[in-house]
Design an enzyme around this catalytic site. Sequence first.
Site, short mmCIF file in Angstrom:
data_model
loop_
_atom_site.label_atom_id
_atom_site.label_comp_id
_atom_site.label_asym_id
_atom_site.label_seq_id
_atom_site.Cartn_x
_atom_site.Cartn_y
_atom_site.Cartn_z
CB ALA A 18 35.19 7.03 9.81
NE ARG A 44 35.41 19.59 17.72
CZ ARG A 44 34.12 19.28 17.90
NH1 ARG A 44 33.50 19.57 19.03
NH2 ARG A 44 33.46 18.65 16.94
CB THR A 100 26.27 14.03 7.91
OG1 THR A 100 25.26 15.05 7.92
CG2 THR A 100 27.11 14.17 9.17
CE1 TYR A 122 26.92 10.70 11.67
CE2 TYR A 122 26.70 11.48 13.92
CZ TYR A 122 26.35 11.56 12.58
OH TYR A 122 25.46 12.49 12.17
CG ASN A 161 19.87 13.27 14.44
OD1 ASN A 161 19.71 12.06 14.47
ND2 ASN A 161 20.46 13.92 13.45
CE LYS A 212 65.17 -12.38 26.30
NZ LYS A 212 66.34 -11.94 25.50
CE1 TYR A 267 66.38 -11.75 31.94
CE2 TYR A 267 68.64 -12.45 31.51
CZ TYR A 267 67.42 -11.99 31.05
OH TYR A 267 67.22 -11.78 29.71
CG ASN A 318 70.51 -13.44 28.14
OD1 ASN A 318 71.05 -12.69 28.96
ND2 ASN A 318 69.41 -13.11 27.50
CB ALA A 325 75.42 -22.72 46.16
C1 UD1 Z 1 25.38 15.45 13.27
C2 UD1 Z 1 23.90 15.68 12.95
C3 UD1 Z 1 23.19 16.15 14.21
C4 UD1 Z 1 23.38 15.11 15.31
C5 UD1 Z 1 24.86 14.86 15.54
C6 UD1 Z 1 25.03 13.72 16.49
C7 UD1 Z 1 23.86 16.46 10.64
C8 UD1 Z 1 23.70 17.61 9.74
N1 UD1 Z 1 23.79 16.70 11.94
O1 UD1 Z 1 25.91 16.71 13.61
O2 UD1 Z 1 21.80 16.31 13.97
O3 UD1 Z 1 22.79 15.58 16.50
O4 UD1 Z 1 25.50 14.51 14.31
O5 UD1 Z 1 26.39 13.53 16.78
O6 UD1 Z 1 24.00 15.35 10.19
N2 UD1 Z 1 31.48 13.23 8.68
C9 UD1 Z 1 31.99 12.79 7.50
N3 UD1 Z 1 32.04 13.63 6.45
C10 UD1 Z 1 31.56 14.90 6.52
C11 UD1 Z 1 31.02 15.34 7.74
C12 UD1 Z 1 30.99 14.48 8.81
O7 UD1 Z 1 32.43 11.65 7.41
O8 UD1 Z 1 31.63 15.60 5.52
C13 UD1 Z 1 31.47 12.32 9.85
C14 UD1 Z 1 32.39 12.84 10.93
O9 UD1 Z 1 33.65 12.22 10.83
C15 UD1 Z 1 31.68 12.48 12.19
C16 UD1 Z 1 30.21 12.37 11.80
O10 UD1 Z 1 30.18 12.30 10.40
O11 UD1 Z 1 32.08 11.22 12.69
C17 UD1 Z 1 29.40 13.52 12.33
O12 UD1 Z 1 29.79 14.71 11.72
P1 UD1 Z 1 29.70 16.09 12.41
O13 UD1 Z 1 30.10 17.13 11.46
O14 UD1 Z 1 30.38 16.03 13.71
O15 UD1 Z 1 28.13 16.22 12.63
P2 UD1 Z 1 27.49 17.05 13.76
O16 UD1 Z 1 27.65 18.48 13.46
O17 UD1 Z 1 27.96 16.57 15.05
CA CA Z 2 30.00 15.49 16.00
#
Ligand code: UD1
Ligand code: CA
Length: 470
Positions: A9, A15, A78, A100, A169, A350, A365, A385, A422
């Site tokens: 996270a 976005r 990741t 995630y 994936n 309230k 009220y 009140n 009243a």
């Molecule tokens: C990743 C997978 C992809 C998969 C997809 C599913 C990899 C390389 N790719 O891609 O195969 O289909 O998820 O959603 O793993 N995050 C971190 N630190 C980082 C990068 C990411 O905590 O340095 C967290 C992000 O907050 C996010 C999650 O990991 O919640 C996914 O990261 P993101 O960069 O969106 O991966 P995808 O490109 O979507």
């Molecule tokens: Ca993503």
Amino acid sequence: MTRSAIVLAAGHGSRMKSQKHKVLHEVCGKPMILHILDTLEKTGLDQVIVVVGQHREKVMEAVAGRADIAIQEEQLGTGHAVQAALPHVREDAESVVVLYGDAPLIQSETLEQLFTVREEAQAAVSVLTADVADPTGLGRVFLDEAGFVSKIVEEKDATPDERQHHVINTGIYAYAADALRRSVAQLRPDNAQREYYLTDTLAILRKDGQPAIPVAVRDVDEIASVNDRLQLANVERLCRRRIIEGWLRAGVTMVDPDSTYIDATVQLAQDVTLLPGTILKGQTVIGAFSEIGPNTRLTDVVVGEHAVVQYSVAVDSRIGAGTQVGPFAYLRPGSDVGERVKVGDFVEIKNSRIGNDTKVSHLTYVGDAEIGANVNVGCGVITVNYDGEKKHKTVVGDNSFVGSNVNLIAPVTIGEGAYIVAGTSVTEDAGDDAFVIGRVPQVTKPNYVRAWKARKKSATSPEGGDSRGH
Ligand code: UD1
Ligand code: CA
């Protein structure tokens, strides 16, 4: 088997175009990250680690006491995020699931399956896959003849042919802890995004003769993730449908499920009926045989059994068994309404307690008051009140009668069995059994109005010598 979870996270979620961290956005009234923690707790893990990055304070607050925190200062992918988590993984951990923070609908049965498949096969890793209609942006998963994962190709690294493939994936894996440590240490950022891809661990392990076992998700809704507000709205819709279906199966009647909104945190008893336009939020609890709606919003409200609440709004309040509220009542925070009470139309309450069997039927009220049991509060009664500076308390004892259009000018205390006539403005306390009247004496002039109007008319006509305008 000792099991840990790593929740990624660290991405703020640009976005989303939000001041708020992505995983703190709510789905069905609950922040996404808490959906995940609840699911992980249901799965019965020994440890949960949440990886946070920039803007992490509020996320850390939200998960405090429920997860260990790993900090990833820079988002380098990741694989890099998991690397940051590894020092926090328990020494004795055998299985580690990675998932995630922005995919809140994952179910504990699915995670359980992912763990079990790996553990039973004594494999290095199992990966959750999904066959989706639109794989845009996601990593594509390819299998070999034996049914193991042969490779995962990120969209940005994929050939046009590979992009046609729609098994993806989900980004959710169960690893053997040692295999995870070993493979993450070998990651290199040699790809289109110059990132450390966690997916590359699967290629590394495969090279070691330990290919990943794919597990196809039963329900693709579970893996829906949120990158922008459009996807947030989509996940909200999926979550809402799941909640609604759950309660319908549990014995709740909904006349129109499409216009019924129930937070993930709400509790409903069997034989509750929800009418169209009902919105139940927060820690709301509804007792058996109660009927809520139409067009009613309850936030953190506990409703007893056999109650009826229609066309009303209530916040942080209690509504006792057999009580009727509405149409068009407003219970503000701290309203504690007893059993078999009637709170009728255009009544606002309230921070007040209303005793059992009391009637507050219309246009009233009640604020900062303690109204006893079996009291009749007439139409148009007002607890005065607020004196412009402070709030004051009104007390009315059991079995009293408060006539229509009475002003109870607080602070004021009326005893039990009292009778307030009243139209009285009550400014002084009155004891048990007291009769209270306070009115300006009435003046009646018989045979008066027609002559009075004629006099007025002649006085204002030009012939009558009206001097105005001269
Ligand atoms: C990743 C997978 C992809 C998969 C997809 C599913 C990899 C390389 N790719 O891609 O195969 O289909 O998820 O959603 O793993 N995050 C971190 N630190 C980082 C990068 C990411 O905590 O340095 C967290 C992000 O907050 C996010 C999650 O990991 O919640 C996914 O990261 P993101 O960069 O969106 O991966 P995808 O490109 O979507
Ligand atoms: Ca993503």
